[in-house]
Design an enzyme around this catalytic site. Structure first.
Site, PDB file in Angstrom:
ATOM      1  CB  ALA A 244     -31.188  67.930  76.184  1.00 19.40           C
ATOM      2  CB  ALA A 245     -35.531  63.911  76.855  1.00 19.24           C
ATOM      3  N   GLY A 246     -36.732  66.785  76.725  1.00 18.90           N
ATOM      4  CA  GLY A 246     -37.849  67.692  76.491  1.00 18.90           C
ATOM      5  C   GLY A 246     -37.504  68.793  75.507  1.00 18.90           C
ATOM      6  CG  ASP A 247     -34.633  71.726  76.392  1.00 16.52           C
ATOM      7  OD1 ASP A 247     -35.738  72.221  76.704  1.00 16.52           O
ATOM      8  OD2 ASP A 247     -33.614  71.844  77.098  1.00 16.52           O
TER       9      ASP A 247
END
Length: 305
Positions: A244-247
């Site tokens: 979820a870092a990219g999200d």
């Protein structure tokens, strides 16, 4: 307002010593169940970053559907345009190694039946943003993008999971966000020889008129818009996992744009959100709130102006 048209999943997460190779079984001690899906994650990230958010998508009528929507409902994402179907709720099977790297398999379930018709019933206009990913059918993404462009709004596409976007979809995109692997997939799809994300998003800006944003993990981000380059380093944090870092980056970035921030400021907020997400386990549980994003921006980018 940000309209997110995208996937809604349940994540089944296990921690392992190392990720398996082809044909290999690796044992994990236990597993956790979290709400997830790129559409849902980015909707929650944008909402926690301070934006008004509507999620358009599909979930099953099963118990996983209730779990998948629980944190979105708790944080105030509008869910009245989420269809509840007889198909099973989408699921992601996630393994995370001791370094925080991950390996993910996604089963579409109800996401394969997501439809963009709901946008016709929303009061969208020039101040609004449509946020897209690639976990729902591309023809439906194209329809959603056409509806938003017809209303005068902007379209942001996160090319994740990596795949070749159709020319019809690219023609409707204002901002394209890729990571390093997705940038290479994009270049190959367009027949470009460039291998560096910086060069790829530069060409995207120069030849397609699309603002290109390439996230570079711990190295930060690079973007090109109207011939101008922005290069920012990421805040340094202790990584627990990168799920979820990219999200988190994408949602916080879109929220900043919706609030009228400049591109450099939106990049800073996105980087702060993505870095904070790496410090906690899980997808949606790790997505940070506006006050924490603002505090990290102040600590990490106060010299940037």
């Amino acid at each position: 307002m940000i309209v997110v048209f995208g996937s809604i999943n349940i994540d089944l997460v296990t921690r392992v010593e190392r990720l398996p190779g082809a044909g290999e079984t690796v044992l994990g001690p236990d597993y956790a169940v979290h709400p997830g899906g790129k559409g849902a994650n980015q909707a929650l990230a944008a909402r926690r970053a301070g934006a008004e958010v509507v999620l358009v998508g599909a979930a099953g009528r099963d118990g996983f559907g209730e779990t998948a929507l629980s944190l979105l409902a708790a944080d105030g994402v509008a869910l009245n345009q989420v269809a509840r179907l007889d198909a099973p709720t989408g699921a992601a099977f996630i393994a995370i190694d001791r370094h925080g790297a991950n390996q993910i398999i996604v089963a579409a379930g109800a996401n394969a039946e997501a439809r963009a018709d709901a946008l016709r019933h929303l009061p969208i206009g020039p101040d609004d943003i449509l946020l897209l990913q690639r976990e729902v059918p591309e023809p439906a993404c194209i329809e959603a993008a056409r509806l938003m462009k017809g209303a005068g709004g902007r379209v942001v596409l996160n090319l994740a999971p990596a795949g070749a976007p159709s020319p019809a979809l690219l023609d409707l995109v204002d901002i394209l966000i890729v990571n390093e692997h997705e940038a290479l997939v994009l270049a190959e799809a367009l027949g470009w020889p460039e291998r560096e994300p910086d060069a790829i998003v530069r060409r995207l800006d120069a030849e397609r008129g699309i603002t290109g944003v390439a996230t570079l993990g711990a190295a930060g981000v690079v973007s090109w818009q109207d011939g101008l380059r922005q290069r920012l380093e990421a805040p340094q944090v202790a990584v627990v996992d990168t799920v979820a870092a990219g999200d988190s980056f994408t949602g916080a970035f879109a929220a900043a744009l919706a609030a009228g921030a400049s591109l450099p400021d939106a990049l800073r907020r996105g980087l702060a959100a993505g870095s904070l997400a790496c410090m906690r386990a899980g997808a949606q549980p790790s997505i940070p709130y506006a006050q924490d994003i603002a505090a990290l921006v102040e600590r990490s980018f106060s010299q940037a102006g």
